[in-house]
Scaffold this active site. Structure first.
Site, PDB file in Angstrom:
ATOM      1  CE  LYS A 274      -3.933  -1.863   2.667  1.00 52.15           C
ATOM      2  NZ  LYS A 274      -4.973  -1.646   1.657  1.00 52.15           N
ATOM      3  NE  ARG A 348     -10.797  -9.841  -1.772  1.00 51.33           N
ATOM      4  CZ  ARG A 348     -11.113  -8.962  -2.726  1.00 51.33           C
ATOM      5  NH1 ARG A 348     -11.350  -9.368  -3.963  1.00 51.33           N
ATOM      6  NH2 ARG A 348     -11.199  -7.685  -2.450  1.00 51.33           N
TER       7      ARG A 348
END
Ligand code: BES
Ligand code: MN
Ligand code: ZN
Length: 501
Positions: A274, A348
């Site tokens: 990120k 996920r």
């Protein structure tokens, strides 16, 4: 410092306290405050007459009258005809936040009966207790105390001259939910170097021991043995070991409600790293796990007749020489293979193994909660969380629980049309479908692992924490999910009770 609230069968006039907060709806001085006004030498009447306070939402006025209450804080509830649990929760939170800022050790809170409108005394008691806990929350354990430190706020009395029993019954529920939310915020706020996966697991064990829940904690070896390849793939780049936590509250027989919380204690993005800007916020990537733990704190305090299982996969997401790489294919607990397109789509991955694990409980339903996608912030902002799932009835139940709780959720469609976004060229499924419909494709990924139970997924990336201070909230964690889950679980109890009768 422990903070508590309690219902006291007393009216506002003559009540001795450093701070008396009185919530009133829009309009003039309510007639039930006549004797309080008299006791304050007419200060309240003059305030209204001067037009300096009219009871608008979030409006406050602080007076220092003669009499046994050193301060009277009027708090506006807004229009009487729009009165709701949310208005009361908000006013209570604003009062508690102000009490904190004023530096009083104790305070009292009273809603004028004229203002309640359609809200029952029981509902009012719950909403007030939730609001007081929310507004009183602060975190300064990592700061050196200031030289002019004021005493901490430890108690707020809720004044109930009438309907005391109903208010007390609601207050008991609200205080338990508030304590759960406070617990959740207390873990959320902790930095990644303190709140590690093993810390999350120890916290779960501590809650379980305190309330007598069954707790199972799988360490890395046990996770490997179980075959949770997706959780392991996320964890493999980190020096901190992952954990998988299962908590069980058996307040009734039968199929449980299973709550699954994303517990990424810090999300750097991994190899798909990120940007540095605001990356510190990724300590909040365990907010789903915190919501589940907070809900168990509520269960332990209220002991309702429901069966609830909490599952928490917890890990860091780090880049390193051992980290999972874009293009790697991994095998999940379900046996399905996953092509890891983007290592930043890690939530996920850890959730899919938990959803597979959930099947062994033969659940009545499974709700997962996760700070899953930045795309949900684009879709719904910081006002609502997204909900998706396989069962319209369940989604509607979740939506209504959120409405009652003052934690809004809004449905996004999981139409078959979106499924292709997650097709991989070389594996059963890929973990990222790119930017279009980012929250829905994440939902579709999870759905690939849902088998044999109704399921709903909550995406709380926009609601788990806030960088804005307002009348009721401080910057930081919100504890989102605890109130919604509590409403959901407690209403299941009522439904089961009705069926038995
Ligand atoms: N933890 C993030 C989602 C997030 C974003 C939470 C902003 C709170 C605030 C999640 O793991 C993530 O990185 N999601 C990616 C998915 C993408 C790579 C498909 C995202 O939303 O960008
Ligand atoms: Mn991520
Ligand atoms: Zn994440």
């Amino acid at each position: 410092m422990p903070f508590e609230t309690a219902v006291v069968p007393a009216g506002p006039a003559g009540f001795e306290t450093p701070l008396l907060a009185v919530a009133v709806a829009r309009g003039g001085l309510p007639s039930s405050l006549a004797s309080l006004d008299k006791g304050t030498g007419g200060a309240l009447g003059r305030l209204f007459a001067a037009g300096d306070f009219s009871g608008k939402k979030d409006e406050t006025a602080l007076v220092y009258p003669p009499g046994p209450a050193a301060r009277v804080l009027l708090v506006g509830l807004g229009k009487g005809e729009e009165m709701s649990r949310a208005s009361l929760r908000r006013a209570a939170a604003a009062a508690a936040k102000r009490a904190r800022a004023l530096g009083v050790a104790r305070a009292a809170f009273h809603v004028v009966p004229e203002a309640l409108g359609p809200v029952s005394p029981r509902e009012a008691g719950q909403a007030i207790a939730e609001g007081l806990a929310h507004g009183a929350w602060q975190y300064n354990e990592m700061k050196r105390p200031a030289d002019d430190q004021k005493p901490p706020l430890t108690r707020i009395d809720v004044l109930a001259p009438a309907d005391t029993d109903a208010l007390t019954a609601g207050h008991r529920v609200g205080a338990a939910i508030g304590a759960g939310q406070t617990l959740a915020r207390g873990i959320q706020v902790l930095p990644g170097n303190v709140c590690t996966p093993s810390y999350v697991a120890r916290t779960a064990e501590e809650i379980a021991a305190r309330h007598g829940f069954a707790a199972t904690v799988l360490d890395k070896a046990a996770i490997t043995k179980e075959g949770m390849g997706a959780l392991l793939a996320v964890a493999q780049g980190s020096a901190e070991e992952p954990r998988f936590v299962a908590l069980e509250y058996a307040g009734a027989e039968g199929a449980p409600v299973v709550l699954v919380g994303k517990g990424v204690t810090f999300d750097t993005g991994g190899i798909s790293i990120k940007p540095a800007q605001n990356m510190e916020d990724m300590k909040y990537d365990m907010s789903g796990a915190a919501a589940v733990l907070g809900t168990f704190e509520m269960l332990g305090r209220l002991r309702p007749s429901v069966r609830v299982v909490g599952l928490i996969p917890t890990t860091e997401n780090m880049p390193s020489g051992t980290a999972v790489k874009p293009g790697d294919v991994i095998t999940s607990l379900s046996g399905k293979t996953i092509e890891v397109i983007n290592t930043d789509a890690e939530g996920r991955l850890i959730l899919c193994d938990a959803l597979t694990y959930a099947r062994r409980y033969q659940p009545a339903c499974v709700l997962d909660i996760a700070t899953l996608t930045g795309a949900i912030v684009v879709a719904l902002g910081h006002t609502a969380s997204g909900v998706m799932g396989t069962d319209d009835r369940l989604i509607e139940d979740v939506r209504q629980a959120g409405e009652r709780a003052g934690e809004r959720v809004w449905p996004l469609p999981l139409w078959d049309d979106y499924r292709d976004l997650m097709k991989s060229d070389i594996a059963d499924v890929k973990n990222s479908g790119g930017r279009p419909a980012g929250s829905i494709s994440a939902g579709w990924f999870l759905r690939e692992f849902v088998d044999g139970f109704p399921w709903a997924h909550l995406d709380i990336a926009g609601t788990a924490y806030t960088d804005r201070e307002d009348a009721t909230r401080v910057k930081g964690p919100t504890g989102f999910g605890v109130r919604l889950f509590s409403e959901f679980v407690l209403s299941r109890q009522a439904a089961a009770g009705a069926a038995a009768r």
